[in-house]
Enzyme design. Structure first.
Site, PDB file in Angstrom:
ATOM      1  N   LYS A  39     -15.414 -90.595 -59.747  1.00  0.00           N
ATOM      2  CA  LYS A  39     -16.598 -91.132 -60.423  1.00  0.00           C
ATOM      3  C   LYS A  39     -16.247 -92.452 -61.092  1.00  0.00           C
ATOM      4  O   LYS A  39     -15.230 -92.565 -61.782  1.00  0.00           O
ATOM      5  CB  LYS A  39     -17.125 -90.161 -61.474  1.00  0.00           C
ATOM      6  N   HIS A  70     -32.203 -96.858 -65.275  1.00  0.00           N
ATOM      7  CA  HIS A  70     -33.523 -96.558 -65.845  1.00  0.00           C
ATOM      8  C   HIS A  70     -34.147 -97.850 -66.319  1.00  0.00           C
ATOM      9  O   HIS A  70     -33.621 -98.510 -67.228  1.00  0.00           O
ATOM     10  CB  HIS A  70     -33.405 -95.571 -67.001  1.00  0.00           C
ATOM     11  N   ASP A  71     -35.259 -98.220 -65.682  1.00  0.00           N
ATOM     12  CA  ASP A  71     -35.949 -99.466 -66.014  1.00  0.00           C
ATOM     13  C   ASP A  71     -37.305 -99.400 -65.330  1.00  0.00           C
ATOM     14  O   ASP A  71     -37.695 -98.349 -64.824  1.00  0.00           O
ATOM     15  CB  ASP A  71     -35.113-100.673 -65.538  1.00  0.00           C
ATOM     16  N   ILE A  72     -38.008-100.511 -65.295  1.00  0.00           N
ATOM     17  CA  ILE A  72     -39.249-100.524 -64.532  1.00  0.00           C
ATOM     18  C   ILE A  72     -38.907-100.292 -63.060  1.00  0.00           C
ATOM     19  O   ILE A  72     -37.785-100.546 -62.613  1.00  0.00           O
ATOM     20  CB  ILE A  72     -40.027-101.828 -64.727  1.00  0.00           C
ATOM     21  N   GLY A  73     -39.880 -99.788 -62.307  1.00  0.00           N
ATOM     22  CA  GLY A  73     -39.611 -99.385 -60.943  1.00  0.00           C
ATOM     23  C   GLY A  73     -38.996-100.468 -60.074  1.00  0.00           C
ATOM     24  O   GLY A  73     -38.047-100.218 -59.319  1.00  0.00           O
ATOM     25  N   ASN A  74     -39.503-101.685 -60.147  1.00  0.00           N
ATOM     26  CA  ASN A  74     -39.000-102.765 -59.310  1.00  0.00           C
ATOM     27  C   ASN A  74     -37.538-103.058 -59.604  1.00  0.00           C
ATOM     28  O   ASN A  74     -36.727-103.276 -58.689  1.00  0.00           O
ATOM     29  CB  ASN A  74     -39.839-104.030 -59.511  1.00  0.00           C
ATOM     30  N   ARG A 182     -14.631 -77.878 -68.806  1.00  0.00           N
ATOM     31  CA  ARG A 182     -13.416 -77.812 -69.614  1.00  0.00           C
ATOM     32  C   ARG A 182     -12.607 -76.575 -69.201  1.00  0.00           C
ATOM     33  O   ARG A 182     -13.024 -75.456 -69.460  1.00  0.00           O
ATOM     34  CB  ARG A 182     -13.753 -77.733 -71.108  1.00  0.00           C
ATOM     35  N   GLY A 211     -13.128 -85.333 -66.453  1.00  0.00           N
ATOM     36  CA  GLY A 211     -12.475 -86.559 -66.887  1.00  0.00           C
ATOM     37  C   GLY A 211     -11.205 -86.291 -67.648  1.00  0.00           C
ATOM     38  O   GLY A 211     -10.118 -86.184 -67.080  1.00  0.00           O
ATOM     39  N   ARG A 212     -11.336 -86.157 -68.966  1.00  0.00           N
ATOM     40  CA  ARG A 212     -10.169 -86.061 -69.831  1.00  0.00           C
ATOM     41  C   ARG A 212      -9.201 -84.931 -69.498  1.00  0.00           C
ATOM     42  O   ARG A 212      -7.979 -85.140 -69.580  1.00  0.00           O
ATOM     43  CB  ARG A 212     -10.628 -85.977 -71.290  1.00  0.00           C
TER      44      ARG A 212
END
Length: 235
Positions: A39, A70-74, A182, A211-212
């Site tokens: 990742k 995450h924002d406006i669709g365009n 974990r 991750g950790r």
């Protein structure tokens, strides 16, 4: 330890949460064949790590690009189009209907699979109240899962605590990716909804993001091998 089944090995996604490409490549070399899926999130991506997606893909590794668009669709659509050329297997967006719809449409048939982030694993019911939500974690996750499935999103990112319920809700076809993993005896850190690898797989998770517990282990390769062995035993 015996060589892991590739199918089991690839269900472990190791989070390369490091500050530089050099540090990421050093860890990748250290982990070797024990890990086949990585990742790349904010920290590494913003430190010049996106070209590493292509490099890993060419080397036969799978990559999960975790940018939670995450924002406006365009804007979301253009971002997905740009990222689609890198060869990633998964790409995350936040599970808002307009955002998911734009990402699915921009992905087309050749782009990465779109995963919708339901509720961050560092959140609990109190955190959602503080953020202005009327629903608790379980109800909000369920609502977003239903919306994601209706829109055609490929999978969900959810806490392992929700994996069993979501699997029964959405059926066998959607991918469930669970952070908040974990192994027994490791610290929870800033995660609030956690589970061991074996229990998460048994609950219905498709992939585990770790991750950790791997990255900070005295022997990361050994830690990864142990998690893969637990995945295999839980099937």
């Amino acid at each position: 330890m015996a060589q892991a089944d590739p199918a089991d090995r690839d269900r472990l996604i190791v989070a390369l949460d490091v500050p530089s490409v050099d540090a990421a490549e050093a860890m990748i070399a250290r982990l070797g064949d024990s890990v086949g899926f990585y990742k790349i999130g904010y920290q590494l991506a913003y430190a010049g790590g996106l070209p590493l997606v292509e490099k890993l893909a060419r080397a036969g590794k799978k990559v999960f690009v975790d940018l939670k668009l995450h924002d406006i669709g365009n804007t979301v659509a253009r971002g997905v189009e740009s990222l689609s050329s890198l060869g990633a297997t998964f790409l995350t967006v936040h599970a808002y209907p307009q955002t998911m719809k734009a990402a699915v449409e921009a992905r087309g048939t050749s782009g990465p699979k779109i995963l919708a982030v339901t509720v961050l694993t560092s959140y609990d019911d109190r955190d959602l109240v503080d953020a202005g939500y009327a629903l608790g974690v379980r109800d909000l996750v369920e609502a977003r899962a239903r919306q994601a499935q209706a829109i055609g999103v490929d999978g969900l990112v959810c806490s392992p605590e929700e994996a069993g319920h979501l699997r029964s809700l959405i059926g066998p076809d959607m991918t469930l990716v669970t952070p908040g993993i974990r192994p027994a005896g490791t610290a929870a850190g800033d995660q609030k909804r956690i589970m061991t690898p074996g229990k998460a797989i048994a609950a219905g998770a498709s992939y585990l993001v770790v991750g950790r517990p791997v990255m900070e282990a005295a022997d990361p390769k050994q830690a990864a091998d142990a998690i893969v062995a637990e995945i295999a035993a839980a099937k």
